[in-house]
Design a protein around this motif. Structure first.
Motif, PDB file in Angstrom:
ATOM      1  N   VAL A  99       4.677  -2.216 -12.603  1.00  0.00           N
ATOM      2  CA  VAL A  99       5.999  -2.376 -12.942  1.00  0.00           C
ATOM      3  C   VAL A  99       6.777  -1.462 -12.142  1.00  0.00           C
ATOM      4  O   VAL A  99       7.817  -1.716 -11.473  1.00  0.00           O
ATOM      5  N   SER A 100       6.344  -0.269 -11.627  1.00  0.00           N
ATOM      6  CA  SER A 100       6.996   0.827 -10.694  1.00  0.00           C
ATOM      7  C   SER A 100       6.993   0.106  -9.251  1.00  0.00           C
ATOM      8  O   SER A 100       8.099   0.100  -8.608  1.00  0.00           O
ATOM      9  N   VAL A 101       5.906  -0.477  -8.754  1.00  0.00           N
ATOM     10  CA  VAL A 101       5.648  -1.020  -7.496  1.00  0.00           C
ATOM     11  C   VAL A 101       6.860  -2.238  -7.181  1.00  0.00           C
ATOM     12  O   VAL A 101       7.473  -2.467  -6.000  1.00  0.00           O
ATOM     13  N   ARG A 102       7.085  -3.046  -8.441  1.00  0.00           N
ATOM     14  CA  ARG A 102       7.775  -4.210  -8.213  1.00  0.00           C
ATOM     15  C   ARG A 102       9.066  -4.115  -8.859  1.00  0.00           C
ATOM     16  O   ARG A 102       9.843  -4.921  -8.737  1.00  0.00           O
ATOM     17  N   SER A 103       9.563  -2.838  -9.114  1.00  0.00           N
ATOM     18  CA  SER A 103      11.093  -2.723  -9.718  1.00  0.00           C
ATOM     19  C   SER A 103      11.617  -1.279  -8.903  1.00  0.00           C
ATOM     20  O   SER A 103      11.011  -0.744  -8.020  1.00  0.00           O
ATOM     21  N   GLY A 104      12.656  -1.193  -9.156  1.00  0.00           N
ATOM     22  CA  GLY A 104      13.443   0.029  -9.143  1.00  0.00           C
ATOM     23  C   GLY A 104      12.932   1.382  -9.404  1.00  0.00           C
ATOM     24  O   GLY A 104      13.389   2.448  -8.841  1.00  0.00           O
ATOM     25  N   LEU A 105      11.771   1.369 -10.216  1.00  0.00           N
ATOM     26  CA  LEU A 105      11.367   2.671 -10.777  1.00  0.00           C
ATOM     27  C   LEU A 105      10.676   3.365  -9.497  1.00  0.00           C
ATOM     28  O   LEU A 105      10.400   4.397  -9.621  1.00  0.00           O
ATOM     29  N   THR A 106      10.471   2.616  -8.473  1.00  0.00           N
ATOM     30  CA  THR A 106       9.776   3.391  -7.342  1.00  0.00           C
ATOM     31  C   THR A 106      10.508   4.430  -6.738  1.00  0.00           C
ATOM     32  O   THR A 106       9.949   5.574  -6.210  1.00  0.00           O
ATOM     33  N   HIS A 107      11.961   4.314  -6.979  1.00  0.00           N
ATOM     34  CA  HIS A 107      13.013   5.352  -6.574  1.00  0.00           C
ATOM     35  C   HIS A 107      12.559   6.879  -7.309  1.00  0.00           C
ATOM     36  O   HIS A 107      13.109   7.789  -6.591  1.00  0.00           O
ATOM     37  N   ILE A 108      12.039   6.718  -8.607  1.00  0.00           N
ATOM     38  CA  ILE A 108      11.982   8.127  -9.169  1.00  0.00           C
ATOM     39  C   ILE A 108      10.600   8.574  -8.762  1.00  0.00           C
ATOM     40  O   ILE A 108       9.567   8.018  -9.159  1.00  0.00           O
ATOM     41  N   ASN A 109      10.598   9.678  -8.139  1.00  0.00           N
ATOM     42  CA  ASN A 109       9.150  10.345  -7.662  1.00  0.00           C
ATOM     43  C   ASN A 109       9.290  12.020  -7.874  1.00  0.00           C
ATOM     44  O   ASN A 109       9.696  12.438  -6.958  1.00  0.00           O
ATOM     45  N   SER A 135       0.875  -1.184   0.018  1.00  0.00           N
ATOM     46  CA  SER A 135       0.085   0.092   0.019  1.00  0.00           C
ATOM     47  C   SER A 135       0.837   1.156  -0.081  1.00  0.00           C
ATOM     48  O   SER A 135       0.623   2.097  -0.685  1.00  0.00           O
ATOM     49  N   THR A 136       2.048   1.171   0.768  1.00  0.00           N
ATOM     50  CA  THR A 136       2.825   2.487   0.831  1.00  0.00           C
ATOM     51  C   THR A 136       3.571   2.684  -0.575  1.00  0.00           C
ATOM     52  O   THR A 136       3.596   3.673  -0.839  1.00  0.00           O
ATOM     53  N   ARG A 137       4.074   1.518  -1.222  1.00  0.00           N
ATOM     54  CA  ARG A 137       4.624   1.858  -2.460  1.00  0.00           C
ATOM     55  C   ARG A 137       3.862   2.130  -3.568  1.00  0.00           C
ATOM     56  O   ARG A 137       4.116   2.707  -4.232  1.00  0.00           O
ATOM     57  N   LEU A 138       2.538   1.629  -3.129  1.00  0.00           N
ATOM     58  CA  LEU A 138       1.327   1.782  -4.192  1.00  0.00           C
ATOM     59  C   LEU A 138       0.988   3.503  -4.337  1.00  0.00           C
ATOM     60  O   LEU A 138       0.893   4.250  -5.097  1.00  0.00           O
ATOM     61  N   ARG A 139       1.164   4.012  -3.013  1.00  0.00           N
ATOM     62  CA  ARG A 139       0.903   5.401  -2.726  1.00  0.00           C
ATOM     63  C   ARG A 139       2.053   6.501  -3.065  1.00  0.00           C
ATOM     64  O   ARG A 139       2.052   7.335  -3.778  1.00  0.00           O
ATOM     65  N   LEU A 140       3.113   5.674  -3.060  1.00  0.00           N
ATOM     66  CA  LEU A 140       4.394   6.447  -3.698  1.00  0.00           C
ATOM     67  C   LEU A 140       4.431   6.600  -5.074  1.00  0.00           C
ATOM     68  O   LEU A 140       4.699   7.518  -5.842  1.00  0.00           O
ATOM     69  N   PHE A 141       3.842   5.225  -5.918  1.00  0.00           N
ATOM     70  CA  PHE A 141       3.603   5.470  -7.171  1.00  0.00           C
ATOM     71  C   PHE A 141       2.690   6.523  -7.702  1.00  0.00           C
ATOM     72  O   PHE A 141       2.877   7.211  -8.636  1.00  0.00           O
ATOM     73  N   GLY A 142       1.446   6.354  -7.123  1.00  0.00           N
ATOM     74  CA  GLY A 142       0.556   7.450  -7.284  1.00  0.00           C
ATOM     75  C   GLY A 142       1.054   8.815  -7.066  1.00  0.00           C
ATOM     76  O   GLY A 142       0.708   9.719  -8.052  1.00  0.00           O
ATOM     77  N   SER A 143       1.706   9.179  -6.107  1.00  0.00           N
ATOM     78  CA  SER A 143       2.456  10.468  -5.686  1.00  0.00           C
ATOM     79  C   SER A 143       3.301  10.618  -7.254  1.00  0.00           C
ATOM     80  O   SER A 143       3.314  11.856  -7.443  1.00  0.00           O
ATOM     81  N   LEU A 203      -3.459  13.442  -4.545  1.00  0.00           N
ATOM     82  CA  LEU A 203      -2.073  12.685  -4.397  1.00  0.00           C
ATOM     83  C   LEU A 203      -1.043  13.570  -4.014  1.00  0.00           C
ATOM     84  O   LEU A 203      -0.183  13.014  -3.234  1.00  0.00           O
ATOM     85  N   ILE A 204      -1.103  14.627  -4.355  1.00  0.00           N
ATOM     86  CA  ILE A 204       0.169  15.532  -3.627  1.00  0.00           C
ATOM     87  C   ILE A 204      -0.161  15.832  -2.148  1.00  0.00           C
ATOM     88  O   ILE A 204       0.739  15.508  -1.455  1.00  0.00           O
TER      89      ILE A 204
END
Length: 179
Positions: A119-129, A15-23, A52-53
């Motif tokens: 893809v973002s939640v399951r990979s390193g793309l979570t880092h880019i926000n 849920s946290t990673r999904l929220r970070l993806f949304g942001s 989201l912000i």
């Protein structure tokens, strides 16, 4: 065998990673709001971007202040910023989108974002926000002497040996708290 606690912790982490993806896509929704012609779509996307912000500010700035931070001795910090070019390609969507999308266009855009989210939640793309960048924060992979290994939302740059004051958003995400 998974316990109930472990299952809830895993769900919270997702849920946290999904929220970070949304942001991370809040600015994209703002761009789409400017690009589309239908007033209802502009309003809906503008409201979504704002929500989201606001959720991001609450998640990474307000919530951590309500919990006493713990010290973590940094062992390794890895910033995946080199992946920015691949991530930014997803921001081409508003410029490729038609100004007056049909229902099937909107469904295709939604499906694209769902796949990008997975893809973002399951990979390193979570880092880019970009939203975190706008707030003066960045997301890194962090390992500590205390045995933590996961993501960290940081305001400062850390080197091995530095002590980070942080709180857990979930088992896989720490947030720096500055005094």
């Amino acid at each position: 065998m998974l316990t109930k606690h472990h299952g809830r912790a895993k769900l919270a982490a997702g849920s946290t990673r999904l929220r970070l993806f949304g942001s991370s896509y809040a600015p994209l929704f703002g761009l789409l709001a400017l690009r589309f012609e239908a007033a209802w779509l502009r309003v809906a996307l503008g409201v979504l971007a704002g929500l989201l912000i606001a959720d991001t500010v609450r998640l990474v700035l307000w919530v951590p202040r309500s919990v006493a931070p713990s010290p973590y001795t940094v062992v390794e910090v890895r910033d995946e910023g080199a992946q920015v070019s691949g991530y930014l390609a997803t921001y081409l969507l508003p410029f490729l989108a038609v100004p007056s999308p049909s229902g099937s266009d909107l469904a295709a855009y939604a499906l694209f974002l769902a796949v990008a989210g997975l893809v973002s939640v399951r990979s390193g793309l979570t880092h880019i926000n970009p939203t975190l960048y706008l707030l003066g924060l960045h997301l890194v992979t962090l390992a500590t002497a205390e045995g933590y290994r996961g993501f960290a939302v940081l305001r400062s740059e850390y080197q091995p040996g530095d002590v980070l004051q942080a709180v857990h958003l979930d088992l896989r995400v720490l947030v720096e708290v500055q005094g």
